[in-house]
Design an enzyme around this catalytic site. Structure first.
Site, PDB file in Angstrom:
ATOM      1  N   GLY A 239       0.898  -1.120  -0.020  1.00 37.66           N
ATOM      2  CA  GLY A 239       0.099   0.122   0.098  1.00 37.66           C
ATOM      3  C   GLY A 239       0.912   1.173  -0.128  1.00 37.66           C
ATOM      4  N   PRO A 274       4.542  -5.167  -0.753  1.00 33.69           N
ATOM      5  CA  PRO A 274       4.580  -3.775  -1.685  1.00 33.69           C
ATOM      6  C   PRO A 274       4.295  -4.115  -2.925  1.00 33.69           C
ATOM      7  CG  PRO A 274       6.716  -4.289  -0.963  1.00 33.69           C
ATOM      8  CD  PRO A 274       5.831  -5.260  -0.422  1.00 33.69           C
ATOM      9  N   ARG A 312      -5.933   3.386 -15.529  1.00 33.95           N
ATOM     10  CA  ARG A 312      -6.186   4.424 -14.415  1.00 33.95           C
ATOM     11  C   ARG A 312      -6.704   5.616 -14.328  1.00 33.95           C
ATOM     12  NH1 ARG A 312      -2.698   5.579 -11.337  1.00 33.95           N
ATOM     13  NH2 ARG A 312      -3.695   4.770  -9.195  1.00 33.95           N
ATOM     14  N   TYR A 316      -9.809   5.705 -12.253  1.00 34.44           N
ATOM     15  CA  TYR A 316      -9.770   6.341 -10.725  1.00 34.44           C
ATOM     16  C   TYR A 316      -9.538   7.786 -10.914  1.00 34.44           C
ATOM     17  CZ  TYR A 316      -8.087   1.319  -9.993  1.00 34.44           C
ATOM     18  OH  TYR A 316      -7.954  -0.011  -9.729  1.00 34.44           O
ATOM     19  N   CYS A 343     -13.471   4.327 -28.520  1.00 39.84           N
ATOM     20  CA  CYS A 343     -14.510   5.244 -28.582  1.00 39.84           C
ATOM     21  C   CYS A 343     -15.416   5.244 -27.175  1.00 39.84           C
ATOM     22  CB  CYS A 343     -15.473   4.399 -29.747  1.00 39.84           C
ATOM     23  SG  CYS A 343     -14.658   4.393 -31.217  1.00 39.84           S
ATOM     24  N   TYR A 371      -0.023  -1.553 -12.279  1.00 42.45           N
ATOM     25  CA  TYR A 371      -1.315  -1.359 -12.664  1.00 42.45           C
ATOM     26  C   TYR A 371      -1.364  -0.641 -13.856  1.00 42.45           C
ATOM     27  CZ  TYR A 371      -1.586  -2.585  -7.775  1.00 42.45           C
ATOM     28  OH  TYR A 371      -1.318  -3.059  -6.451  1.00 42.45           O
TER      29      TYR A 371
END
Ligand code: LLP
Length: 416
Positions: A239, A274, A312, A316, A343, A371
């Protein structure tokens, strides 16, 4: 040598110019720095050097076999969340005895395979999962090593989609139920209790939530020890955040220093998981501008990478720095929305970026090592990008660009 730096107004990865990589391998391309990945892993490992520990890299952040193999060579452990990730780690030469298995929905098949190869620990997320594992281990005449993943109800102060340690989340076992479940686990015939596990979220930029969660885990450990239960390890999850823009997360050294201080003098081995902090800033997404488009007051740089390559920003509202590969001063600066060809109006890699660019220029999207590729898809039937690993003055293709035939593989027409 910095992993990514400008030399004579040209962006380099270690010893190689990105411009040259784009010419040789095409775009979009993920480009990783071996030195940066290894330096970050070592920073965690050395930071915990004063206590017994294992750094278990979170495979989901970037599961490329070459990345896993480099970390396996350093002696890394691995945190996996699926049978697919398990096979990747084995295939990359990872030691099964250093694998921890997280996730709320482990299937029978996944549990059996992990028992068969002898992983280090199952991070159990519910009573039902514990019962299933006990039963399967019984059938296989073995014992399953477990930690219970507790949910410490700590606010990690991060994006709601990547916070996991609050009571309302699907993850972990409520603190108030933990002691009872530990007793049950201890009495099960095919379970060996190994430790306590916790993970409260991702991209944490403050240390206090880690400290709070750790204190709660230590309190629980004391209670369990006092009741006669034995524990070998504490797993404090992953994290730790990285800098995308102006965040100021702790360095791995400061973060691990805090953990050592909190856990010191205790008889536990410390595990951490991690992911992002090891690979996030060790990779970028290289893309070429296809078109410059002006529409009313809006200016668009339409690039050849899209939300299918890097999800991402769309998912997010994540901010990734976007920079030109060649710093150019003879073009006027303009405020662009950097968008991909998919699109969907949400296919924006970066909104309102001040850039000096023209069609054909290369752009680099930073902080894309974690990610990025691992969450990519072939949406809009776009073959996935090539992945390159730079090591000094050498570059290796660690995943070739997907071919259209591969996208069709395994699909069948109905009979006439
Ligand atoms: N351990 C467990 C149990 C996890 O669920 C995760 C991440 C990690 C370790 C590694 O966390 P890290 O050190 O990478 O923060 N796709 C999102 C991130 C999802 C994280 C999920 N779990 C993103 O792109 O921001």
């Amino acid at each position: 040598m910095a992993a990514f730096e400008y030399r004579d107004e040209q962006l380099f990865v270690e010893g190689l110019a990105l411009d040259e990589l784009a010419r040789r391998f095409g775009t979009p391309a993920y480009v990783y720095s071996r030195a940066a990945i290894e330096a970050q892993w070592r920073a965690f490992d050395e930071g915990l050097g004063s206590i017994s520990h294992l750094v278990c890299y979170a495979v989901k952040a970037n599961s490329n076999l070459a990345v896993l193999n480099l970390l396996a060579r350093l002696g890394s452990g691995f945190d996996i969340v699926s049978g697919g990730e398990l096979e990747r780690v084995l295939c990359a030469g990872g030691d099964p005895g250093k694998i921890v298995f997280s996730g709320v929905g482990k299937s029978e098949q996944e549990l059996c395979r992990a028992l068969e190869v002898g992983i280090l620990c199952f991070n159990i997320e519910s009573e039902a999962e514990l019962e299933r594992l006990n039963h399967l281990a019984g059938e296989m005449s073995c014992r399953a090593p477990v930690s219970l993943r507790v949910n410490p109800d700590v606010d990690p102060k991060t994006h709601p989609y990547i916070a996991t340690g609050l009571k309302e989340h699907k993850f972990g076992i409520a603190m108030e139920d933990a002691v009872d479940l530990y007793r049950r686990a201890h009495d099960m015939s095919h379970i060996t209790v190994q430790g306590i596990d916790c993970h409260i979220g991702s991209q944490l930029t403050e240390l206090e939530p880690f400290a709070e969660a750790t204190r709660k885990v230590l309190e629980l450990a004391d209670e369990l020890l006092a009741s006669g239960l034995e524990l070998t390890h504490l797993n404090l999850g992953g994290g730790l955040g990285i800098r995308f823009r102006d965040e100021n997360p702790a360095t791995p050294a400061v973060y691990t220093g805090l953990l050592c201080e909190l856990v010191r003098e205790r008889p536990f081995k410390l595990l951490i998981e991690p992911g992002r902090a090891i690979v996030g800033n060790a990779g970028l997404l290289l893309s070429r501008v296809e078109y410059i488009k002006h529409s009313g007051s809006k200016h668009f740089a339409v690039v050849d990478a899209a939300m299918n390559d890097l999800m991402r920003p769309a998912l997010y509202q994540a901010w990734h720095d976007i920079v030109p590969v060649h710093k150019c001063t003879d073009i006027d600066s303009e405020t662009y929305n950097v968008v991909g060809p998919v699109c969907e109006s949400g296919d924006v890699l970066g909104a309102e970026r001040e850039l000096r660019v023209t069609a054909g220029d290369l752009l680099a999207v930073h902080s894309a090592g974690a990610y990025g590729f691992s969450m990519s898809s072939s949406y809009n039937s776009r073959p996935r990008a090539v992945e390159l690993m730079v090591d000094g003055n050498e570059v290796y293709v660690v995943r070739e660009r997907e071919r259209v035939e591969q996208l069709h593989a395994g699909e069948f027409l109905l009979p006439d």
